[in-house]
Write an enzyme that holds these catalytic residues in place. Structure first.
Site, PDB file in Angstrom:
ATOM      1  N   GLY A 165       0.924  -1.292   0.016  1.00  0.00           N
ATOM      2  CA  GLY A 165      -0.115  -0.006  -0.051  1.00  0.00           C
ATOM      3  C   GLY A 165       0.827   1.268  -0.011  1.00  0.00           C
ATOM      4  N   GLU A 181       4.544  -6.586   1.585  1.00  0.00           N
ATOM      5  CA  GLU A 181       4.001  -6.867   0.565  1.00  0.00           C
ATOM      6  C   GLU A 181       3.724  -5.767  -0.716  1.00  0.00           C
ATOM      7  OE1 GLU A 181       0.237  -8.130   1.895  1.00  0.00           O
ATOM      8  OE2 GLU A 181       0.874 -10.359   2.397  1.00  0.00           O
ATOM      9  N   GLY A 235       3.949  -3.775  -3.771  1.00  0.00           N
ATOM     10  CA  GLY A 235       3.877  -3.835  -5.442  1.00  0.00           C
ATOM     11  C   GLY A 235       4.241  -2.548  -6.047  1.00  0.00           C
ATOM     12  N   ARG A 236       3.224  -1.595  -5.868  1.00  0.00           N
ATOM     13  CA  ARG A 236       3.262  -0.351  -6.738  1.00  0.00           C
ATOM     14  C   ARG A 236       4.626   0.345  -6.493  1.00  0.00           C
ATOM     15  NH1 ARG A 236      -1.528   2.568  -7.369  1.00  0.00           N
ATOM     16  NH2 ARG A 236      -2.465   1.321  -5.850  1.00  0.00           N
ATOM     17  N   TYR A 244     -10.250   5.388 -11.443  1.00  0.00           N
ATOM     18  CA  TYR A 244     -10.028   6.291 -10.295  1.00  0.00           C
ATOM     19  C   TYR A 244     -10.172   7.607 -10.514  1.00  0.00           C
ATOM     20  CZ  TYR A 244      -8.048   1.646  -8.500  1.00  0.00           C
ATOM     21  OH  TYR A 244      -7.861   0.441  -8.437  1.00  0.00           O
ATOM     22  N   CYS A 262     -15.720   2.554 -26.618  1.00  0.00           N
ATOM     23  CA  CYS A 262     -16.839   3.399 -26.623  1.00  0.00           C
ATOM     24  C   CYS A 262     -17.349   3.668 -25.139  1.00  0.00           C
ATOM     25  CB  CYS A 262     -17.860   2.409 -27.721  1.00  0.00           C
ATOM     26  SG  CYS A 262     -17.086   2.336 -29.173  1.00  0.00           S
ATOM     27  N   GLU A 263     -16.810   4.127 -24.456  1.00  0.00           N
ATOM     28  CA  GLU A 263     -16.924   4.443 -23.155  1.00  0.00           C
ATOM     29  C   GLU A 263     -16.381   6.067 -23.061  1.00  0.00           C
ATOM     30  OE1 GLU A 263     -18.454   3.384 -20.390  1.00  0.00           O
ATOM     31  OE2 GLU A 263     -18.971   1.454 -21.138  1.00  0.00           O
TER      32      GLU A 263
END
Ligand SMILES: *Cc1c(COP(=O)(O)O)cnc(C)c1O
Length: 418
Positions: free
Chosen positions: A231, A273, A275-276, A315, A342-343
């Protein structure tokens, strides 16, 4: 400060695209290695040993896992394919943390087979694990601090989060597990995602250190591993500041001296842990401008879409954009930078100030080294891009090819397709 410096020039990228057409994610191996080494070195004081278990979901590519293993990292897995990736990259046994939730039996079986440290998400999983895979010698439990800890924008308020045990359940679980023959114990929590407040991680350690001492006494068990979770955020926005890892480490060391050393738990293994923060800043999505469109606004359409990078749409996340070859040009235009899905939320940036863009320009979207390619999807028949590794010697290695329509049809058994 944000990592705005690119490890390649426009000329290098023009060469790369001759062989590997846009769009693609490219990862800077030298920077990933340097960062991973510095991260581990910051915690070298931990008497029982420190290891970061890279959260595979951030960048699930075995070539990257291998590099991180060479730099002393393990993996944090939460699904069968993540366990298989870890195994293929030569990471097994207690180098794997299996922190899953709502876990299927076959994943517990595979985690047991690999000798991974299983981190239980719920007290009811004791019986479930015992029934389907048997109880291992070592188990960790995931604590949810509930009201003790304030929330975080992405994960939310701990009480509302689906993860982990209550405080009472943690203590009960240790007693139950001890009675059933488990001998070695771990304690884990993870209550933040993309958090930039350095003090947050020191506070988390304080909560876990206190609970570990209390639970070990009350349940009469030895807790040998404390897992502070992941995190740790990265500076996506220009005004963001990175988490000060040496400061976090020093804060945790102080707590170790006051809380762990006198408690009888010393020497305890401390793990994380993350990651980012390990790979995030060292990945780049490279795309080409396909169209430019003037209506009520000016739109720049890329050959990449949210299928390649979902964070801005999902986000509202900010990702810095560099127009290659125009690094020093005046930033005097305003664009919506879009993909072709198409969004209408398929936009990498809205009202972004950029230098004047022309069709054919190469653009680089920063900080895509974690939760970038990994979050890709195939909605609207969009195909996932290739992943490239920029080696320390300047060469480029294809570490995942781009998908083709055939891949998209691979699960269909239908005439004319697949
Ligand atoms: C997602 C996750 C991580 C990694 O989070 P980062 O933000 O990438 O550091 C670690 N542990 C668990 C249990 C997770 O779900």
């Amino acid at each position: 400060m944000q990592n705005l410096k690119l490890p390649f020039t426009k000329e290098t990228v023009e060469k790369i695209v001759e062989k590997y057409p846009t769009p693609f994610h490219i990862y800077d191996e030298a920077a990933i290695r340097k960062n991973a080494r510095a991260f581990s070195a910051a915690f070298s004081w931990v008497p029982g040993g420190f290891r970061n278990h890279f959260a595979v979901k951030a960048l699930p590519n075995p070539y990257i896992l291998e590099i991180l293993a060479e730099e002393g990292m393990g993996t944090d897995c939460s699904s069968l394919p993540e366990l298989l990736l870890s195994e293929a990259a030569g990471i097994t046994g207690e180098e794997i943390m299996f922190s899953s939730n709502d876990t299927p039996a076959e994943e517990f079986v595979k985690a047991r087979e690999l000798g991974a440290i299983i981190n239980l998400d719920d007290i009811s999983h004791i019986d479930y694990l015992e029934k389907h895979a048997g109880l291992p010698e070592m188990l960790s439990v995931r604590y949810n601090p509930g009201r003790l800890k304030g929330g975080n924008a992405i994960i939310g308020v701990p009480e509302e989060a689906k993860y982990g045990f209550t405080r009472e359940q943690v203590i009960d679980a240790y007693s139950i597990l001890k009675a059933r023959g488990v001998r070695r114990f771990g304690l884990h929590t993870m209550v933040a995602s993309n958090e930039l407040n350095s003090d947050y991680f020191v506070e988390t350690a304080a909560i876990l250190f206190d609970l570990a001492s209390e639970a070990a006494k009350k349940a009469g068990v030895h807790i040998e591993l404390i897992n502070l979770g992941g995190g740790v955020g990265i500076p996506y926005k220009p005004e963001d500041r990175p988490v000060d890892i040496p400061y976090v480490s020093q804060g945790i060391e102080k707590l170790y001296e006051t809380k762990i050393r006198p408690s009888g738990l010393h020497p305890v293994r401390v793990i994380m842990e993350c990651g980012r923060v390990i790979t995030g800043p060292y990945g780049y999505l490279v795309a080409r401008v396909r169209h430019k469109k003037e209506t009520y606004k000016t739109f720049v359409g890329l050959d990449a879409s949210m299928a390649n990078l979902m964070r801005p749409a999902m986000y509202g996340a900010h990702h810095h954009i560099t127009v290659l070859g125009k690094e020093d040009a005046p930033v005097d235009h305003v664009y919506d930078v879009t993909g072709s899905l198409c969004e209408n939320n398929d936009k990498f940036a809205i009202d972004r100030k950029l230098p004047e863009i022309e069709v054919g320009d190469l653009v680089v979207i920063h900080n895509t080294g974690a939760h970038g390619h990994a979050m890709g999807f195939n909605y609207n028949g969009k195909l996932r891009s290739a992943e490239l590794l920029l080696r320390p010697d300047g060469s480029v290695k294809l570490i995942r090819r781009a998908e083709t329509a055939k891949d998209y049809f691979a699960t269909l058994d239908y005439p004319g397709l697949g």
